[in-house]
Design an enzyme around this catalytic site. Sequence first.
Site, PDB file in Angstrom:
ATOM      1  N   GLU A   1       0.195   3.653   1.674  1.00  0.00           N
ATOM      2  CA  GLU A   1       0.254   4.134   3.069  1.00  0.00           C
ATOM      3  C   GLU A   1       1.629   3.860   3.678  1.00  0.00           C
ATOM      4  OE1 GLU A   1      -2.096   5.790   5.154  1.00  0.00           O
ATOM      5  OE2 GLU A   1      -3.038   6.174   3.227  1.00  0.00           O
TER       6      GLU A   1
ATOM      7  N   TYR B   1      -1.773   0.644  10.617  1.00  0.00           N
ATOM      8  CA  TYR B   1      -2.010  -0.030   9.334  1.00  0.00           C
ATOM      9  C   TYR B   1      -0.772   0.088   8.437  1.00  0.00           C
ATOM     10  CZ  TYR B   1      -3.711  -0.604   4.551  1.00  0.00           C
ATOM     11  OH  TYR B   1      -3.858  -0.989   3.240  1.00  0.00           O
TER      12      TYR B   1
ATOM     13  N   SER C   1       0.811  -1.213   0.000  1.00  0.00           N
ATOM     14  CA  SER C   1       0.000   0.000   0.000  1.00  0.00           C
ATOM     15  C   SER C   1       0.847   1.267   0.000  1.00  0.00           C
ATOM     16  CB  SER C   1      -0.864  -0.011   1.268  1.00  0.00           C
ATOM     17  OG  SER C   1      -1.375   1.271   1.539  1.00  0.00           O
TER      18      SER C   1
HETATM   19  P1  GDP Z   1      -6.595   5.894   3.201  1.00  0.00           P
HETATM   20  O1  GDP Z   1      -5.706   6.694   2.300  1.00  0.00           O
HETATM   21  O2  GDP Z   1      -6.378   4.422   3.077  1.00  0.00           O
HETATM   22  O3  GDP Z   1      -6.570   6.333   4.611  1.00  0.00           O
HETATM   23  O4  GDP Z   1      -8.081   6.096   2.588  1.00  0.00           O
HETATM   24  P2  GDP Z   1      -9.372   6.876   3.144  1.00  0.00           P
HETATM   25  O5  GDP Z   1     -10.325   6.937   2.004  1.00  0.00           O
HETATM   26  O6  GDP Z   1      -9.875   6.254   4.400  1.00  0.00           O
HETATM   27  O7  GDP Z   1      -8.838   8.333   3.514  1.00  0.00           O
HETATM   28  C1  GDP Z   1      -8.252   9.170   2.563  1.00  0.00           C
HETATM   29  C2  GDP Z   1      -8.010  10.548   3.140  1.00  0.00           C
HETATM   30  O8  GDP Z   1      -9.263  11.197   3.360  1.00  0.00           O
HETATM   31  C3  GDP Z   1      -7.281  10.563   4.490  1.00  0.00           C
HETATM   32  O9  GDP Z   1      -6.257  11.539   4.461  1.00  0.00           O
HETATM   33  C4  GDP Z   1      -8.366  10.961   5.486  1.00  0.00           C
HETATM   34  O10 GDP Z   1      -7.868  11.705   6.622  1.00  0.00           O
HETATM   35  C5  GDP Z   1      -9.230  11.864   4.612  1.00  0.00           C
HETATM   36  N1  GDP Z   1     -10.592  12.024   5.132  1.00  0.00           N
HETATM   37  C6  GDP Z   1     -11.207  13.190   5.449  1.00  0.00           C
HETATM   38  N2  GDP Z   1     -12.421  12.964   5.957  1.00  0.00           N
HETATM   39  C7  GDP Z   1     -12.593  11.622   5.987  1.00  0.00           C
HETATM   40  C8  GDP Z   1     -13.673  10.776   6.423  1.00  0.00           C
HETATM   41  O11 GDP Z   1     -14.714  11.224   6.884  1.00  0.00           O
HETATM   42  N3  GDP Z   1     -13.492   9.416   6.297  1.00  0.00           N
HETATM   43  C9  GDP Z   1     -12.329   8.889   5.760  1.00  0.00           C
HETATM   44  N4  GDP Z   1     -12.218   7.561   5.632  1.00  0.00           N
HETATM   45  N5  GDP Z   1     -11.300   9.668   5.367  1.00  0.00           N
HETATM   46  C10 GDP Z   1     -11.430  11.016   5.474  1.00  0.00           C
END
Ligand code: GDP
Length: 323
Positions: free
Chosen positions: A125, A147, A123
């Site tokens: 990440e 993670y 990933s």
């Molecule tokens: P990730 O890259 O695997 O963490 O995928 P996510 O879709 O969960 O999050 C992507 C980005 O969106 C991260 O930087 C989060 O902090 C941001 N984000 C902002 N608001 C939200 C929210 O309400 N839910 C999630 N999941 N991410 C959010």
Amino acid sequence: MPTALISGITGQDGSYLAEFLLDKGYRVIGIVRRSSTTPYERIAHLIDRVELVSADLLDQTSLTDAVGLYQPDEVYNLAAQSFVQTSWSQPVLTGEFTALGVTRMLEAVKKAAPKARFYQASSSEMFGKVQESPQRETTPFYPRSPYGVAKVYAHWITVNYRESFGLYAVSGILFNHESPRRGLEFVTRKVTDGAVRIKLGLARELRLGNLEARRDWGYAGDYVDAMWRMLQQDTPDDYVIGTGKTWSVRQLCDTAFRAVGLDYRDYVVQDERFFRPAEVDLLVADPAKARRQLGWEPQVGFEELIDTMVRADMDRHAPLGRK
Ligand code: GDP
């Protein structure tokens, strides 16, 4: 007919990969965890064409038996605790599935089918607090969540089993990839679903965290093709897969709400609950090696991806809403 074994077949990527491999004439076996309910929503349309075997990333015997029984040519390890936010509240469980689970899968392959080709779902990440931009295969890792830390372990154990035991094992470093089958907790799907529900009068606002975070978002259907290509090479190697473009969560909101004829600024509310203890501010891939060596190119751009997700959510919710 080659045989593929997929862990995580009930997830977004597992369902697209199963479709892709079935089209190529593979026999597809999916690993599923025992549960009193059946989470087969994403593979319901394939259920007569795939075979399912009960095993668990936390249980070595079950994995070794599954690999031994089916003697797969290719093993795709897509199963994990895959949601970053949850990894802070369940850090040990995340490590069990997302890190040690990979060692268990590799052990199963080494013991029961050492000629099988192994794909590990790594990933972006792992890049976390990025040490260079764009990120490529040689960019140092700096994970920012339990993670991400677990995925770094999983990446290196895959490389280690390749170098120690000569397994054909590869690590695909995939940037965020989305689709109408993305889980509702991830931000793309949360936003497309939220915009549609507001449009239909089923919700009044959408609560989100950090709107300034930037991601390289691609289409999951394109990315499973890259996984397969990685297992068809003469020598196993690791690859970064992404689009090379980056968008903020704010731009995502703008795109999704515009697709339903609304202005996101009227509905999106920032809420502390959705901010993360440590954030990954910016991810953007350099997929040059994959383009060069795998001949892989993403086919679906960001705006088309979000439009497709909005339309799918509209079809799902429309019967409930007022138009
Ligand atoms: P990730 O890259 O695997 O963490 O995928 P996510 O879709 O969960 O999050 C992507 C980005 O969106 C991260 O930087 C989060 O902090 C941001 N984000 C902002 N608001 C939200 C929210 O309400 N839910 C999630 N999941 N991410 C959010």
